[in-house]
Every structure is written in C-alpha cells, then in structure tokens.
Motif scaffolding. Structure first.
Motif, PDB file in Angstrom:
ATOM      1  N   ILE A  41       0.828  -0.998   0.007  1.00 27.17           N
ATOM      2  CA  ILE A  41      -0.031   0.071  -0.133  1.00 27.17           C
ATOM      3  C   ILE A  41       1.088   1.135   0.011  1.00 27.17           C
ATOM      4  O   ILE A  41       0.616   2.246  -0.680  1.00 27.17           O
ATOM      5  CB  ILE A  41      -0.702  -0.092   1.185  1.00 27.17           C
ATOM      6  CG1 ILE A  41      -1.909  -1.134   1.176  1.00 27.17           C
ATOM      7  CG2 ILE A  41      -1.717   1.390   1.419  1.00 27.17           C
ATOM      8  CD1 ILE A  41      -2.630  -1.577   2.318  1.00 27.17           C
ATOM      9  N   PRO A  46     -10.629  -7.003  -2.223  1.00 26.35           N
ATOM     10  CA  PRO A  46     -10.743  -8.200  -2.260  1.00 26.35           C
ATOM     11  C   PRO A  46     -12.057  -9.001  -2.663  1.00 26.35           C
ATOM     12  O   PRO A  46     -13.271  -8.351  -2.629  1.00 26.35           O
ATOM     13  CB  PRO A  46     -10.548  -8.818  -0.929  1.00 26.35           C
ATOM     14  CG  PRO A  46     -11.046  -7.531  -0.005  1.00 26.35           C
ATOM     15  CD  PRO A  46     -10.881  -6.293  -0.959  1.00 26.35           C
ATOM     16  N   GLY A 101     -13.353  -7.229   3.158  1.00 28.19           N
ATOM     17  CA  GLY A 101     -13.406  -6.098   2.871  1.00 28.19           C
ATOM     18  C   GLY A 101     -14.022  -4.932   4.059  1.00 28.19           C
ATOM     19  O   GLY A 101     -13.263  -4.423   4.578  1.00 28.19           O
ATOM     20  N   ILE A 102     -15.393  -5.331   4.057  1.00 30.64           N
ATOM     21  CA  ILE A 102     -15.867  -4.210   5.229  1.00 30.64           C
ATOM     22  C   ILE A 102     -15.479  -4.499   6.756  1.00 30.64           C
ATOM     23  O   ILE A 102     -15.257  -5.643   6.866  1.00 30.64           O
ATOM     24  CB  ILE A 102     -17.405  -4.273   5.105  1.00 30.64           C
ATOM     25  CG1 ILE A 102     -18.078  -5.163   5.387  1.00 30.64           C
ATOM     26  CG2 ILE A 102     -17.562  -3.445   3.683  1.00 30.64           C
ATOM     27  CD1 ILE A 102     -19.579  -5.375   5.571  1.00 30.64           C
ATOM     28  N   VAL A 147     -12.160   6.023   5.752  1.00 31.80           N
ATOM     29  CA  VAL A 147     -10.575   6.885   6.088  1.00 31.80           C
ATOM     30  C   VAL A 147      -9.483   5.563   6.367  1.00 31.80           C
ATOM     31  O   VAL A 147      -8.568   5.862   6.706  1.00 31.80           O
ATOM     32  CB  VAL A 147     -10.432   7.888   6.921  1.00 31.80           C
ATOM     33  CG1 VAL A 147     -11.697   9.060   6.531  1.00 31.80           C
ATOM     34  CG2 VAL A 147     -11.122   7.183   8.420  1.00 31.80           C
ATOM     35  N   LEU A 148     -10.266   4.346   6.596  1.00 28.22           N
ATOM     36  CA  LEU A 148      -9.261   3.341   7.078  1.00 28.22           C
ATOM     37  C   LEU A 148      -8.010   2.980   6.370  1.00 28.22           C
ATOM     38  O   LEU A 148      -7.019   3.185   7.237  1.00 28.22           O
ATOM     39  CB  LEU A 148      -9.931   2.019   7.332  1.00 28.22           C
ATOM     40  CG  LEU A 148      -9.617   0.735   8.371  1.00 28.22           C
ATOM     41  CD1 LEU A 148      -9.492   1.441   9.794  1.00 28.22           C
ATOM     42  CD2 LEU A 148     -10.421  -0.230   8.451  1.00 28.22           C
ATOM     43  N   ALA A 149      -8.048   2.719   5.168  1.00 30.74           N
ATOM     44  CA  ALA A 149      -6.777   2.646   4.601  1.00 30.74           C
ATOM     45  C   ALA A 149      -5.753   3.808   4.396  1.00 30.74           C
ATOM     46  O   ALA A 149      -4.425   3.804   4.587  1.00 30.74           O
ATOM     47  CB  ALA A 149      -7.022   2.219   3.095  1.00 30.74           C
ATOM     48  N   GLN A 194      -5.647   6.037   6.655  1.00 30.22           N
ATOM     49  CA  GLN A 194      -5.183   6.307   8.157  1.00 30.22           C
ATOM     50  C   GLN A 194      -4.026   5.166   8.424  1.00 30.22           C
ATOM     51  O   GLN A 194      -2.949   5.492   8.868  1.00 30.22           O
ATOM     52  CB  GLN A 194      -6.147   5.943   9.068  1.00 30.22           C
ATOM     53  CG  GLN A 194      -5.803   6.334  10.442  1.00 30.22           C
ATOM     54  CD  GLN A 194      -5.333   7.926  10.497  1.00 30.22           C
ATOM     55  OE1 GLN A 194      -6.214   8.727  10.382  1.00 30.22           O
ATOM     56  NE2 GLN A 194      -3.992   7.786  11.113  1.00 30.22           N
ATOM     57  N   ALA A 195      -4.341   3.953   7.930  1.00 35.44           N
ATOM     58  CA  ALA A 195      -3.233   2.932   8.078  1.00 35.44           C
ATOM     59  C   ALA A 195      -2.091   3.242   7.369  1.00 35.44           C
ATOM     60  O   ALA A 195      -0.891   3.058   7.840  1.00 35.44           O
ATOM     61  CB  ALA A 195      -3.801   1.660   7.449  1.00 35.44           C
ATOM     62  N   ARG A 211     -12.487   3.419  -0.024  1.00 33.85           N
ATOM     63  CA  ARG A 211     -11.239   3.360   0.779  1.00 33.85           C
ATOM     64  C   ARG A 211     -10.204   3.563   0.119  1.00 33.85           C
ATOM     65  O   ARG A 211      -9.329   3.988   0.433  1.00 33.85           O
ATOM     66  CB  ARG A 211     -11.664   2.064   1.733  1.00 33.85           C
ATOM     67  CG  ARG A 211     -10.321   1.795   2.696  1.00 33.85           C
ATOM     68  CD  ARG A 211     -10.463   0.286   2.903  1.00 33.85           C
ATOM     69  NE  ARG A 211     -11.594   0.198   4.200  1.00 33.85           N
ATOM     70  CZ  ARG A 211     -12.033  -1.134   4.448  1.00 33.85           C
ATOM     71  NH1 ARG A 211     -11.427  -2.144   4.063  1.00 33.85           N
ATOM     72  NH2 ARG A 211     -13.189  -1.063   5.013  1.00 33.85           N
ATOM     73  N   TRP A 212     -10.430   2.671  -0.968  1.00 36.69           N
ATOM     74  CA  TRP A 212      -9.197   2.670  -1.542  1.00 36.69           C
ATOM     75  C   TRP A 212      -8.719   3.924  -2.678  1.00 36.69           C
ATOM     76  O   TRP A 212      -7.705   4.424  -2.784  1.00 36.69           O
ATOM     77  CB  TRP A 212      -8.883   1.485  -2.511  1.00 36.69           C
ATOM     78  CG  TRP A 212      -8.711   0.185  -1.785  1.00 36.69           C
ATOM     79  CD1 TRP A 212      -9.754  -0.749  -1.671  1.00 36.69           C
ATOM     80  CD2 TRP A 212      -7.505  -0.234  -0.846  1.00 36.69           C
ATOM     81  NE1 TRP A 212      -9.197  -1.600  -0.804  1.00 36.69           N
ATOM     82  CE2 TRP A 212      -7.978  -1.352  -0.404  1.00 36.69           C
ATOM     83  CE3 TRP A 212      -6.428   0.661  -0.507  1.00 36.69           C
ATOM     84  CZ2 TRP A 212      -7.010  -1.991   0.739  1.00 36.69           C
ATOM     85  CZ3 TRP A 212      -5.593  -0.022   0.246  1.00 36.69           C
ATOM     86  CH2 TRP A 212      -5.890  -1.165   0.896  1.00 36.69           C
ATOM     87  N   PHE A 248      -7.739   1.701  14.835  1.00 29.51           N
ATOM     88  CA  PHE A 248      -7.014   0.361  14.441  1.00 29.51           C
ATOM     89  C   PHE A 248      -7.615  -0.673  15.431  1.00 29.51           C
ATOM     90  O   PHE A 248      -7.866  -1.720  14.833  1.00 29.51           O
ATOM     91  CB  PHE A 248      -5.502   0.614  14.485  1.00 29.51           C
ATOM     92  CG  PHE A 248      -5.066   1.432  13.344  1.00 29.51           C
ATOM     93  CD1 PHE A 248      -5.940   1.915  12.377  1.00 29.51           C
ATOM     94  CD2 PHE A 248      -3.766   1.867  13.210  1.00 29.51           C
ATOM     95  CE1 PHE A 248      -5.603   2.795  11.537  1.00 29.51           C
ATOM     96  CE2 PHE A 248      -3.288   2.630  12.277  1.00 29.51           C
ATOM     97  CZ  PHE A 248      -4.288   3.282  11.363  1.00 29.51           C
ATOM     98  N   ALA A 278      -6.690  -3.820   4.714  1.00 34.77           N
ATOM     99  CA  ALA A 278      -6.932  -2.364   4.486  1.00 34.77           C
ATOM    100  C   ALA A 278      -5.472  -1.734   4.843  1.00 34.77           C
ATOM    101  O   ALA A 278      -5.118  -0.397   4.978  1.00 34.77           O
ATOM    102  CB  ALA A 278      -7.885  -1.777   5.357  1.00 34.77           C
TER     103      ALA A 278
END
Lengths: 500, 348, 343
Positions: A332, A340, A347-348, A359-361, A363-364, A414-415, B209, B223
């Motif tokens: 990423i 996926p 996924g969710i 925002v998850l990805a 933020q990661a 997300r992506w 997280f 993710a």
C-alpha cells in the motif's frame, strides 16, 4: 413429468422492518421435475427458501404439501414434513464419517443394549450412496473427500429422510465442470424416482441443461412460471432484469499503452500451493484484465502482488525497483490497492461507521501518529459518499447495515481515498445488482483514463473483453497467455479452457 | 424524562458507575464513617483512598487486559507474569542487611533502577512470547497464554529458589507505600498510565485500529493496518501492566511470593473488564469502564470486611456478579425477560 | 452475458497414490500416536536413568495417585470435544469433599446415601452451568469461571478449616486394595477411574449422545440442521463433567480422608493440560479418551520422576507441563495447517 403438485405456495408475503421482501409470490413444484428459481440479487429467492424451510414464518399466504396446509417452524421441522435443503456451504460435520453424516439422528441400534449398530449403519449409508450411483468408503471422515463428494453426501442425507421436496440452494458455485455433471446425474436419478427438486443457481446454462420449469422473481414479486423449452435465454434475462436487455457496446477505446513505462513488473512470482511462477506487467493508465476459472490462480496472484500472502519465488519491481512485501501495508505504501473478492470477510469492517471504513486505508498508510482530525475524516467521507453515490442514512451509519452494492462502493472508496497508482479489483461486481455494477465500472474506467493502472479480475468474459486493454488468462495456476483488448470472446474462452 | 433516562442508561459507563455508586452508598448507610476522609500527618486517609490504593494493581492489569480483549484476545497469564516480575525485582534488589559500625544498612544486589528495568523487561518478554504464540503460531489466545500461566509460576519459583524473597531496601518501598502531595504514590502511577493510554487511544489512530482489528482482523490487514504488529504490541502492553503491578505488590508487602502473588488475578481482571462493558467478542471496549469495574471488585472486598461479613462470602458474591453481568450482556437473556414481562402484563 | 459459462476450473480427479491415502487415513490418529510415543519414550528413558521407575507398583501408582485427575479429565475431554471448557472442576472437587465431610462427620449421615447425593449435586451444578451457556449463549470460559468462584466460595462458607474424616466406611474404602499378585495392587479410586474411562469410551463411540458430542464439536450449525439434540447434548456434557468432578471429589476424599475448601486448587489446569497433551483439539470435534489417559499418565510420570530423583525441585513440574503444552499446541497448529493446504 407428471402434473401432480407436491408443494404449492401461494400468495406468500414477507416484510422486514416494514419493507416487503416478498409480495404475493407463488411457486408450484410437481413430482418428478427440476424447477429453477431465478432472479437477481435481492429478488427474494433466499427469503422464499427461508419461508419454505421454516427459517422464517411468512406474513401472508399458504404453503400446501400434497394438498395439506403446512407451517414449518424450523429446518428440522420442514425436514420432518418432507422438505429437505442442501445449501451452498456444505452443512455437515467434517470431522464425522460419511456414514455418520448420513445417518446421524437415526442410527440403527442393537436390540438389547440400544447402542449403535455400526455395521448396519455403514451398510445403510453405503446403500443410500449407491442409490445416487456413488460408491465410496463411508467409514472415512467427510473432510477427507473433495467438496463435490461432500455435497453429494449432503444430498444423500437430505433424500434419505423420505423427502419429497429437495431444495438445492446454489449447490454448483464451488464445483468444477466434471463435478457439476456428476451432480446433474444424481439430480436426474432423483427426478426419475419422483422427487420434486427446486434448483437455485445463477448459471443460466445450467438452468437450460437440467430444468423443466422456471419460476422468476423480481424485487420480491412474482414474474411468472415458464416451461424451459418455451423460454429463450434472452426472454429469461429480460424477465429477471425487468427491461429489454441489450449488451452495451465497447465502452472503451483500446488506447495504445504499449509505449507507457511499466508501473509494476512481476517476474517468476509464485507460491507453493497458490500460483506457479508467473510473469506479469502492468503499465500506467492501463486496464489489465485477469481472466480464468474459479481456482485458476487469479485471486492467488493478486494476493501475492498485494503482499497478502508471502511469495516464495520471484520478484516484484515497482518503477524498476525490486520490492518484497512482508505485509499488505508495504504494498500500500507503494500505491497498490486491492478490493478483495470476499467483501464481508476481507472487505468491510461491519460495525465501524461508513466514515471510519472509508478513511481506514488512508489512516493505516499515514500511520498511528498522523491521526486525521474528525473534520478531515468527515470531509473525505462526505466527498466519496457523494462521488460514488453511496446510499446511506449518514456517514456515521455502521457499514454492515448497508446493502451489498453500497458496501462494495465503500470498500472502493476506501482505496480511492489513498489515490492508488495500481488498483486491483477481484470480482468487484459479484453479488451486486446490475445498476450498481454499471456505476462501479464507469467510475473505475474514468480513473483509468486519468492514469491509474487497473488490474481487473473477472469471471465474465464479455466484461473482460469490453473493458480491458489487455487480458491475461490464468489456467491451472499458471498464466495461459495474453490477449489484446477487444479480442473475440472465443479467443479468451479458448485460452481459459486450454483448447487454443 | 424517559427519553433522557434511555439516553443516559444507554451509555457504556452507566451501569458500572451505578453499581459502584450503590455499593458506596450502601456502605455509607451501614457504616457512616466509611465515606469520610481525614487529613493526618500530611497524608489523606480514608476508606475511599484505601480502596483505590489497593485496587491499583488490578486497575493496571485490567487496562492491559481491556486492550487485549478488544482485539479478540485474552491473557490468562497476567497473574503468573505479575509473580515473575515481582520475583525478578525482589531478586535483583534482593541483597541483605549489613551491619557496619553498628549501623544497619540495606545493600542491594543491583541498583534499584536496574532492578525495575529488569523486571519490566522480563514482563515485556513474557508479553512478546504470548503475542508471538497468538499471532505467529496462530494459537487460540486462551491456550497460548495458558502455557505461560502454567509454566510462569514454575519459572518464578525457579528464580526465587522456591523461597519467598524478602526485600530489605527501603527506597523500593516508596513505590507501593509512599505518599506524594498527601496521596498514595500508586495513585499517581495509575493516573499517569491511564492518561497515557487514553491519549494513545484517542489522539492517535490506535483506537480506530484496535476497534477495526477487533471487529474484522482480516479486513483490517487487507486495509493496510499492521494488525499482527499491533496485536503483539498489545500483548506486550498487557504483560507490562502486569509487570508494573508486580512491582507495586512486591513493594507494598516488601517481599515476593512466587506461588501466591497475583493468584487468580487473571480472573479478577477479566471480571473487571466485563463489568466495565467491554465485549469479550472484541471490537467494543471501554477503558474507563474497566477502571470502574476494578474499583467495584475492590469496593466489594472492602465492604465485606467493613460490614463484618465473613470474608469467605467474597467469592460467592463475585460468582453472582459474574453471572449477573454475563446475563445482562446476553441478548438472548434480555429477550427472554422481555417475553416474561409482556406475558405478566397481559395476564394483569 | 452472451456466453454464460461454467466458471469453475477443471481440477484433476483426485487419484492419489496408495501411500498418500494411507497417510491421510492416519492423520486423524497422528496426535494420539505422538502422545503414546511420548509416554513410551519417557518411560524408557526414565527407566534407564532411574532404577526404581520400571517397578510394576510404581507404574500402578500412576493410576492410584492420579485417579481423581483421570476422572476429571474424562469429563473435561467431553466438554472440550464440544468446543467448550470447564474451569469449575477443581472447585467442585473441593465442594464435594467439604459437603461429604460435613454430612458424614457432623451430621452422621450414611456414607452410602451421601455418595450418590454428591454425584447428583455435581451433575446439577454442571447442568446449571450448561443451561446458562446453552440457553443464553454465554461463553463457557466465563460461566464456568463463575462456577469456579461459586463452588469454592460455598465450600469456604461451609467450613474454612479442614475436616478430617474418621467414618469407618470411608476409612475401609481408603485402605482397600485389589491385589494383582506379585505384591502389586490398585486402590478403589484407581479402579473407579479405570471404570469411568471405559464407560467414557463406550459413551463416546457407541451411543447417540457420544456421536452428538462429536457432531457438535465439528459444527454446531450443522448439528442443529441435522436435527440432532444440540441443546440437550450441550447441557448434558456439562452435567456429565460436573458428575465426573463430584466422583473425583469422592475419590479425593478416599485419598486425603478429609474435607477441605482448599483441596484440588488449580486442578482444572492439570485436567486441561492432560486433555491437550492427550491430543484432543481445543477447538472441538477431534480427540480420543485413550489420548486423555496417556495425557494423565504423562503428567503423573513427570511428577514421579521428579519425586524419585529427589534433587529436582517441585517447580520443574510446572515448567515441564508448560513446555509440553507448548509443544502439543504447536503440533496441533501444524497439523491444522497441513490439512488446510491439502484441500
């Protein structure tokens, strides 16, 4: 085929939280017929089956079995009445033997001690399997057999309890061609014995291969009951879709991307038990299709490219620099994204809100310390909800409450938030309705036009041919070949089937 | 009014706080002096202070346990880790009383900071071991931590040579018995750790997280969340908390008992976490709730002593608490009760 | 959708070589084989190092000294086979010893009445926990944890001090020995434990209840769909474990001749360890009581070796058991992984 109705459901209605899932639906199953239940996702197929098998009680309507009104209260109850069901996922105990799975609950007992008479149990089980023309060792545990055999065992159990109606709920989705043929043979045998079989599937060719009649549902309503021989495929599709179905032409002019520098190059990338060493190149702004049958290694290859599974052979180069992923996070960081195949499990994050999921990805990727402020999160989420037309009460709604298509859009959002350079989509349109499908595809193509590379995995050949600049085809865990976009469906088919 | 109540009672902290308040009020009624605070010799004394002070080890361990449970884990080795940490600290400080020219002085084997660092280091190593078993070897958390729970006490006894190690070095006693600004020093330790954890959860993305991993670990990894790393980190944090608790306990009683220190602590901690409204299935957690839960448990123990009920009752009461909380959290139970209520209403 | 295709891969027919089929068949029994092999090699190695170890009576003492553990472990195996766990077993033993002692010593009840009463109490206690777990979908770990507190707490309430038992019936049973010739003998407790083991094996493999337990551990949803009595089985398993604990408590009273609320502390861990070392999967559905027997014997053997050696400290028992647990859990993971890649 006789005309005696075994099971007759009429005027069936069911509402969930005020929304009608079924409305005045009827279904008639006759002795010695295979009857297809067709409809798009959300048409009400699964609700109807739940009603028939006693999982839920209908709000309106009646069910009659050989003229007698019945009201099954549970699957076990329905089974006692003579309605047996076999589900997509095999609902047996893998740790028990085949014989136990068939006979559990009604074991033959010894006369005095009331203990289980194993030799008789094994004989009975073997006899039942033979009725389906299957000769296997029934003392071995179920898990030692392939899924197809497990499915046959499930059918054997279902029919051995003096069933008169057999419901097969998408039994073929995890079977290969040979196994489907085997299943059909079993179904024909049962049909000759006078069983009424309700067959739910989304493979049209299978419907025409085995079914006598078809009942079509749409939006929870009854469309009609047809004889298969009198209903051409196009008519069936338009009955399901509710409008004249016309194949959309090539949406995309194949642009010459041959000169563009490669974004990602995989050389000899492979993993034991997953994919044999494979070469693959993706250029900027290119839509690369990845075709092949289920289990051909499509998904596995994408997982390697994304670092979800570690590769044990080969290298990946991004912009010419060699990389090795230990976790998806590393891929990423280099601008790769993967939607996926399994939306619910991979996924969710169901209990988190739409905002948090979107925002998850990002933020990661930003890491722990650069935490997006609430205002930033709201802004991003709001923007993408509007951009993709995600239907949700608010951005704080738990994503698990959204419909399948909208969940898929949230994962896509997300992506897109991370502005990836390569977006990999594994069957992005599976299990969602046609309208959502079109919206998602057009959004992806728009982004590709702006320079994003797309790896598009699909089982539907017409979709691949229509959308992709180039198509790589997988067969038996290897790359079988590559074709340019706009090739004939036949050329792709030949590669997939290995008949080229 | 009813809507307000519903909103209020829907808050995670409502029931735990209500329980704690009722317990304290009941105490106040039975024993009017219970809630009083006194200022003596520059220190604040009273049952309330005493409860918080005694609950300190449990609060710390519950904070660690909360985060492990939030990512669908469980750590039943905290009691053993506490014993290990206490023993290591006691052994490293250890030493003896030396009489020099008629003056008795305590001599340490190693300097105190080294001993504290050593004990916490060992605790962290224990957490790393647990985390690796769960994440790398893929064992069920109960089983993975069961290994250290069984072997850990053996290891602690091995370090202590099977003896209860006595500590003679007075500066070390400050940790568990000292006062700062009139309040017990442990209060400051607990407050600092709670504040740090709270900031880490809410001012960084850690909270998001953790919840994501708790709800769907696979999707979180896809993710791009480093779910495995975070999970290992949380097991280490939990063990670290047990380690700090071990220091406090050993300092408080001036010795380390490898066999009995932190006995049944894992169960009290899990009880505290559940009392606080954290779901054992992961995803939903409340740090403050766990602190309140730990306080409830300690208040209960103190109550039983102060009211004069034989201390043996404590266990029975705890058992009842476990059942009550479990049933209240169970959706099936609530449905059943609602069914009863409706039926009795109809009959009436 | 012009050419709807069968979208699945033509996988090769599963034709496997004979040796592989043999291996596959065996994989079900592999953990059991490892356990037995471990026990045999430990016995042989121990026998070489320590002269006394291979004497028949020392071997029989494994049964005598671990009778209550074996009985508890049999009940625990059934619970774990369903995918659950029972942490209350040690406390129920303590409760049984205390209640028996009070009834027999302080109230002068007839021992022959007290013993079946204890079994009933244990079964009811376990059944109640099972009911909570089944009816309200509660986690077995936490419910039995509550049961553990409750049983121990009640025994504390009844008596804080140890009550010694002088009743002639208990005394004579405690002293009774079945001679096996050559100066070897077994206690009543050991005989009872062997009886329980045999009954357990019969229950597991020859009755519908036993097969339902395995089915439940394999897949609860499937067992329900198959129309098996899931609820009754789950409650029954905890009642069975409770009854086993009570019986173990009775055997414990013979062994210690006292009722004490601190008896059998931490025994639940030993029982779980014995079951796991015996090759039963903690996720349920797979395992054998014979394995549990060897698990108990291995634990007993470690104890015996440490006692015979005399220089080894008692804490090595815990460390070695922890190590064994680690080894077996790792092996289980390995097998699970192998099975997955094969499919």
């Amino acid at each position: 085929m006789s005309d005696t109705a075994i099971l007759q459901a009429s005027g069936i209605g069911k509402r969930y939280a005020g929304v009608a899932a079924l409305h005045d639906v009827q279904l008639t199953l006759r002795a010695g017929e295979v009857h297809a239940l067709m409809g798009q996702n959300g048409a009400g197929k699964s609700t109807l089956i739940k009603v028939l098998t006693g999982v839920v009680a209908p709000d309106d309507g009646t069910i009659a079995l050989v003229g007698e009104p019945i009201a099954p209260r549970s699957p076990a109850d329905a089974q006692r009445l003579g309605i047996s069901t076999v589900y997509q996922e095999v609902n047996l105990c893998p740790n028990l033997s085949v014989a136990e799975n068939i006979c559990a609950g009604r074991f033959a007992r010894r006369r005095w001690t009331r203990t289980i008479h194993w030799s008789r149990v094994h004989e009975e089980a073997a006899a039942i399997m033979r009725r389906l023309d299957l000769d296997i060792d029934v003392t071995r545990s179920l898990s030692s057999y392939p899924v197809a055999i497990q499915q046959m065992v499930a059918i054997a159990r279902a029919v051995s309890v003096s069933a008169r109606v057999l419901i097969l709920d998408e039994p073929t989705s995890s079977l290969d061609e040979d196994e489907v043929r085997q299943l059909f043979a079993v179904m024909r045998t049962l049909r000759e014995q006078g069983m009424a079989i309700l067959f739910v599937t989304h493979f049209l060719d299978q419907v025409y291969a085995i079914c006598d009649r078809i009942t079509v549902l749409r939006n929870g309503g009854f469309v009609g009951e047809y004889r298969t021989s009198e209903l051409p495929q196009a008519a069936l599709i338009s009955a399901m879709v509710g409008r004249e179905f016309a194949l959309t032409g090539t949406d995309r002019q194949a642009v010459p991307t041959g000169e563009a520098a490669p974004l990602l190059t995989a050389q000899g990338l492979g993993r034991r038990g997953g994919v044999w060493p494979t070469d693959l190149q993706i250029r900027r702004g290119e839509v690369l299709g990845l075709g092949g049958l289920l289990g051909s290694g499509r998904t596995e290859l994408a997982r390697l490219l994304f670092g979800l599974d570690p590769a044990d052979a080969g290298v990946i180069a991004i912009d010419g620099d060699e990389r090795r992923w230990r976790a998806p996070a590393e891929a990423i960081a280099h601008g790769i994204a993967l939607c996926p195949e399994e939306r619910k499990t991979e996924g969710i994050v169901a209990e988190l809100s739409v905002r948090e999921n979107i925002v998850l990805a990002l933020q990661a990727r930003l890491g722990l310390r650069r935490y997006l402020s609430r205002a930033q999160q709201n802004e991003i989420a709001q923007r993408f909800v509007e951009l993709l037309g995600i239907k949700t009460a608010s951005i704080e709604t738990p994503v698990g409450l959204l419909s399948g298509g909208n969940q898929q859009k949230v994962v896509l959002a997300r992506w897109l938030v991370t502005e990836p350079r390569l977006l990999m989509l594994d069957e992005p349109t599976r299990g969602i309705d046609i309208a959502a499908k079109q919206e998602i595809m057009s959004e992806i193509l728009k982004l590709a036009r702006q320079g994003m590379a797309v790896l598009f995995i699909s089982a539907e050949i017409d979709e691949l041919v229509r959308v992709c600049d180039r198509i790589a085809v997988m067969r038996e865990r290897r790359k079988a070949g590559e074709l340019v976009g706009g090739s004939s469906e036949h050329a792709v088919l030949d590669l997939i089937a290995g008949t080229a | 009014m009813s809507a307000r109540f519903k909103q209020l009672s829907g808050h995670t902290l409502f029931w735990p706080l209500l329980t704690l308040a009722l317990l304290l009020v009941a105490n106040g009624i039975f024993n009017p002096g219970f809630l009083a605070l006194q200022w003596r010799e520059g220190h604040l004394y009273g049952n309330l202070i005493d409860i918080v002070n005694r609950a300190a080890p449990l609060i710390l361990v519950s904070i660690g346990m909360t985060l492990v449970i939030a990512v669908r884990g469980l750590d039943i080795s905290v009691g053993a880790v506490l014993a290990i940490s206490a023993t290591v600290a006691a052994w490293m400080i250890g030493g003896a009383l030396v009489v020099d020219h008629g003056v008795t002085t305590a001599v340490t084997r190693l300097p105190m900071p080294v001993a504290i660092a050593g004990a916490l280091g060992v605790a962290l190593a224990c957490g790393l071991w647990n985390g690796l078993l769960v994440v790398r070897a893929g064992m069920q958390p109960i089983i993975a931590t069961l290994i250290l729970m069984v072997a850990g006490r053996g290891l602690a006894q091995l370090i202590g040579g099977g003896q209860i190690l006595t500590i003679y070095y007075p500066p070390y006693f400050y940790l568990g018995n000292g006062f700062l600004l009139g309040l017990p020093f442990t209060l400051f330790v607990v407050a600092a750790i709670y504040a740090l954890t709270h900031v880490a959860l809410n001012r960084t993305a850690l909270g998001l997280f953790i919840r994501a991993i708790g709800v769907n670990p696979v999707a979180s990894r896809v993710a791009g969340i480093r779910a495995r790393l975070i999970t290992i980190g949380l097991y280490m944090f939990c063990a670290l908390m047990a380690g700090v608790a071990g220091l406090i306990v050993s300092s408080n009683v001036k010795s380390a008992d490898a066999n009995n220190a932190g006995q049944l602590l894992e169960l009290d901690a899990i009880l505290a976490v559940t009392l606080g409204g954290t779901l054992l299935t992961g995803g939903r957690f409340s740090l403050a709730g766990s602190v309140v839960g730990a306080l409830i448990i300690q208040t209960l123990t103190s109550t039983i002593y102060s009211v004069g009920i034989p201390p043996q009752v404590n266990m029975v009461v705890k058992a009842m608490l476990v059942f009550a909380v479990m049933l209240l959290q169970s959706a099936e139970f609530r449905t059943t009760v609602r069914g009863w209520l409706v039926r009795t209403e109809r009959r009436a | 959708m012009s050419a709807p295709l069968p979208l699945t891969a033509p996988a090769p027919r599963p034709t496997m070589p004979r040796w592989r089929a043999l291996l596959l068949f065996d994989s079900k029994y592999t953990p059991l084989a490892i356990t037995i092999a471990l026990f045999v090699s430990m016995t042989v190695a121990g026998g070489i190092v320590y002269d006394g170890l291979l004497q028949p009576q020392i071997f029989l003492n494994l049964f005598v000294d671990n009778a209550f553990l074996l009985i508890v472990a049999v009940g625990m195996t059934f619970v774990i086979l369903t995918g659950g766990i029972d942490l209350s077993v040690g406390s129920v033993i303590a409760l049984t010893t205390v209640v028996s002692a009070v009834l027999v010593e302080h109230h002068g009840w007839n021992p022959w009445l007290v013993m079946p009463l204890m079994l009933l109490m244990g079964a009811a206690f376990g059944g109640a926990m099972g009911l909570l777990i089944q009816r309200f979908r509660l986690q077995p770990f936490v419910v039995t944890l509550g049961g553990m507190f409750l049983a121990r707490g009640i025994s504390f309430l009844i008596s804080v001090d140890s009550i010694s038992i002088t009743n002639p019936v208990y005394m004579s049973i405690a002293e009774a020995r079945l001679s096996l010739g050559g100066g070897c003998s077994l206690s009543v407790g050991a005989l009872l434990s062997i009886g329980v083991l045999l009954a357990g094996i019969w229950l597991a493999h020859a009755t519908a209840f036993g097969r339902s337990i395995y089915a439940l551990g394999g897949s609860e949803a499937s067992a329900r769909l198959m129309g098996l009595p899931v609820a009754a089985t789950q409650i029954g398993v905890y009642a069975l474990s409770g009854a086993c604990s009570a019986l173990a408590g009775i055997v414990y009273t013979f062994y210690m001749l006292s009722g004490y609320s601190l008896h059998a502390q931490g025994l639940e861990l030993d029982a779980i360890a014995a079951v796991v070392v015996g090759g039963t999967l903690l996720t349920g559905g797979s395992g054998y009581l014979v394995g549990t027997l060897f698990g108990v014997l291995i634990l007993g053997l470690i104890q015996t070796i440490i006692t015979i050696d005399g220089t080894l400290s008692s804490w090595w028992t815990k460390i070695v058991i922890g190590g064994l647990l680690f080894l077996f859990c790792l092996l289980q993971r390995l097998f699970a992984g192998l099975r997955r890649t094969r499919v």
